[in-house]
Design a protein around this motif. Structure first.
Motif, mmCIF file in Angstrom:
data_model
loop_
_atom_site.group_PDB
_atom_site.id
_atom_site.type_symbol
_atom_site.label_atom_id
_atom_site.label_comp_id
_atom_site.label_asym_id
_atom_site.label_seq_id
_atom_site.Cartn_x
_atom_site.Cartn_y
_atom_site.Cartn_z
ATOM 1 N N LEU A 1 -2.547 4.455 -8.078
ATOM 2 C CA LEU A 1 -3.689 4.412 -7.176
ATOM 3 C C LEU A 1 -4.363 3.048 -7.199
ATOM 4 O O LEU A 1 -4.737 2.502 -6.156
ATOM 5 N N ALA A 2 -4.521 2.475 -8.404
ATOM 6 C CA ALA A 2 -5.131 1.150 -8.516
ATOM 7 C C ALA A 2 -4.261 0.099 -7.842
ATOM 8 O O ALA A 2 -4.771 -0.829 -7.191
ATOM 9 N N VAL B 1 0.847 -1.195 0.000
ATOM 10 C CA VAL B 1 0.000 0.000 0.000
ATOM 11 C C VAL B 1 0.882 1.244 0.000
ATOM 12 O O VAL B 1 0.660 2.201 -0.752
ATOM 13 N N ALA C 1 -4.257 -3.012 -0.726
ATOM 14 C CA ALA C 1 -5.037 -2.905 0.508
ATOM 15 C C ALA C 1 -6.119 -3.972 0.601
ATOM 16 O O ALA C 1 -6.415 -4.474 1.692
ATOM 17 N N CYS C 2 -6.698 -4.324 -0.535
ATOM 18 C CA CYS C 2 -7.856 -5.230 -0.532
ATOM 19 C C CYS C 2 -7.485 -6.702 -0.674
ATOM 20 O O CYS C 2 -8.285 -7.577 -0.310
ATOM 21 N N LEU D 1 -4.767 -2.806 -11.010
ATOM 22 C CA LEU D 1 -5.434 -3.708 -10.068
ATOM 23 C C LEU D 1 -4.879 -5.119 -10.187
ATOM 24 O O LEU D 1 -4.558 -5.762 -9.187
ATOM 25 N N VAL E 1 -4.886 0.339 -4.106
ATOM 26 C CA VAL E 1 -6.186 -0.249 -3.757
ATOM 27 C C VAL E 1 -6.093 -1.771 -3.756
ATOM 28 O O VAL E 1 -6.595 -2.449 -2.846
ATOM 29 N N ALA E 2 -5.451 -2.326 -4.787
ATOM 30 C CA ALA E 2 -5.306 -3.781 -4.860
ATOM 31 C C ALA E 2 -4.495 -4.310 -3.684
ATOM 32 O O ALA E 2 -4.833 -5.345 -3.096
#
Length: 495
Positions: free
Chosen positions: A342-343, A169, A349-350, A399, A346-347
């Motif tokens: 940014l993507a 992240v 983090a998730c 992502l 996000v990936a």
């Protein structure tokens, strides 16, 4: 897959961790956060500088040769250095020293020439191998320490994925910050409007049919300048470049200080595991890395590892050139890479939460299908002058890339406990090899051919990963059957 160590080996480690205090778990999380922050500001400088190389240093292809020297020396570094350096310095100080190896590369931007950039690029590659191997080993070992501190209520395997996710992240935000800093500094004082953005001037030399010329149809000219006579860049003012270089230099110095002061040494947890590197002499470091290739799991991981290097090189060089620069202009590249960063974040983090609910196997399968669908779309898509479509494409790629990074990095730690140095050295080695292959073939292949190559190696890599899972499934079935047989035999004996 290799499971957590037996409980009999945990009692001494648990007692040692409990002596460190009840807040030790929070201290481990602090170490991850500081390490991630340091990598973020360090690679903000590195990515921000590297993204400009091919545009700023065009004389004699200096920028291209500089990038080639970085990744070429990275391959050599991964073969020879990680085990020895980590053995001598430990993971923490290996990271600090490796960070410092990047600093001459940034400083050389003040006086760019073959005499300054090529040697400093080589230094970056030599520092990169130990850096990434030390980071991966550090996260894997403190994940096990955290698991023991919870009395194995949280499995080490899950914690490795979660810690890698938290780290990435921070790391993936480097792309965002690097491009934002570059845009802010290089566009300061420039008129805002068409043809002046990000410190460059875009001049349309000849009309271009975007839908025919750009995207998968893009073919670099024989001259190798990659512009097809469409885009001509004006070099930013030297004072702006020097300001940007000064900011990036400060970032790297700050990263080194952050790790030196804010990250604990693994000596704090040396009761957890004795790494393989501590049992061998430095003269065998290359043998250890190559011996790791004798592990069937490591061999099966090579294609998917090389794929990560290939797809990252494609998005950084070929997508930005054949899609964004060709279709919209060079000034939009920074914005596209912001979407990618940014993507990625996000990936990162998730991924652990999705993994917890879907499982690793299903998530990797879905990621492969998603990425393959995206590549097929890019092969068929006719580019337009609508920016948001390019942004969506590169965000989708980001992502997928984020999931690949987390899962395959984590898998190297899960499959080879006690052999992390050799496993992660191989990871960086073959990832860098994939990048070099992509950079080397870029001038000679069309974007359509490169996309087919990316798709092909992803399919081969996914099959290799699936083979590992199938082998593990069969092994576990045998183990379960043996345990059941032992239980039945014991019951019969009791009767």
């Amino acid at each position: 897959m290799t499971t957590d160590p037996p409980a009999s080996g945990d009692s001494e480690a648990l007692a040692a961790i409990e002596k460190l205090g009840p807040r030790e778990k929070w201290r481990i999380v602090k170490n991850i956060a500081v390490l991630g922050f340091a990598f973020m500001i360090h690679f903000t400088a590195f990515h921000g500088t590297s993204n400009l190389q091919s545009s700023l240093h065009t004389d004699g292809s200096l920028g291209a040769y500089t990038l080639a020297s970085i990744y070429g020396s990275l391959i050599v570094s991964n073969l020879f250095l990680p085990v020895l350096v980590i053995r001598l310095l430990g993971c923490k100080w290996t990271i600090v020293v490796s960070f410092m190896a990047y600093i001459p590369y940034i400083a050389a931007q003040f006086y760019p020439s073959f005499a300054t950039l090529i040697p400093s690029g080589l230094a970056v590659g030599f520092g990169g191998g130990p850096l990434w191997c030390a980071k991966c080993t550090y996260l894997s070992i403190i994940a096990e320490a955290f698991s023991i501190a919870t009395r194995r209520k949280v499995r080490t395997e899950y914690l490795i994925v979660k810690f890698f996710s938290l780290f990435f992240v921070f790391y993936q935000l480097a792309q965002v910050l690097g491009n934002l800093i570059s845009f802010t500094v290089l566009s300061y004082g420039e008129p805002v409007g068409e043809g002046a953005l990000n410190g460059t001037e875009v001049q349309l030399v000849s009309p271009v049919n975007i839908s025919v010329t750009c995207g998968a149809n893009y073919q670099a000219p024989v001259g190798g300048n990659g512009s097809q006579g469409v885009i001509d860049l004006k070099r930013p003012d030297e004072s702006q470049l020097n300001t940007l270089t000064g900011i990036f230099l400060a970032c790297m110095v700050g990263a080194s200080i952050s790790v030196a002061i804010g990250v604990d040494s693994l000596k704090r947890y040396n009761m957890i595991r004795t790494g393989h590197a501590n049992q061998v002499s430095g003269t065998r470091m290359l043998i250890i890395t190559l011996q790791q290739l004798g592990n069937k799991y490591q061999l099966l991981l090579l294609p998917i590892t090389a794929f990560i290097g290939v797809e990252q090189a494609f998005i950084a060089v070929d997508f930005t050139k054949s899609f964004v620069a060709c279709g919209l202009g060079i000034s939009y590249i920074g914005y596209a890479m912001i979407s990618f960063g940014l993507a990625n974040a996000v990936a990162a983090a998730c991924t652990p939460y999705i993994t917890k609910h879907l499982g690793r196997r299903l998530l990797i399968l879905l990621t492969a299908l998603f990425h393959a669908t995206l590549i097929v779309f890019m092969l068929l898509w006719r580019p337009t002058d609508e920016y948001y479509k390019y942004s969506i494409i590169v965000a989708c790629w980001g992502l997928a890339d984020g999931v690949w990074l987390i899962q395959i990095n984590s898998l190297s730690g899960i499959l080879f406990p006690g052999h992390e140095e050799a496993a992660f050295s191989n990871f960086r080695l073959w990832e860098a090899t994939g990048s070099v292959i992509m950079y080397a073939t870029s001038p000679f292949l069309s974007t359509f051919q490169k996309l087919l190559f990316v798709l092909g190696i992803m399919i081969v890599g996914t099959i290799g990963y699936g083979t590992i899972e199938l082998m593990e499934y069969r092994v576990k079935r045998v183990v379960v059957a043996e345990k059941r047989f032992e239980v039945v035999s014991q019951q019969a004996d009791d009767s």
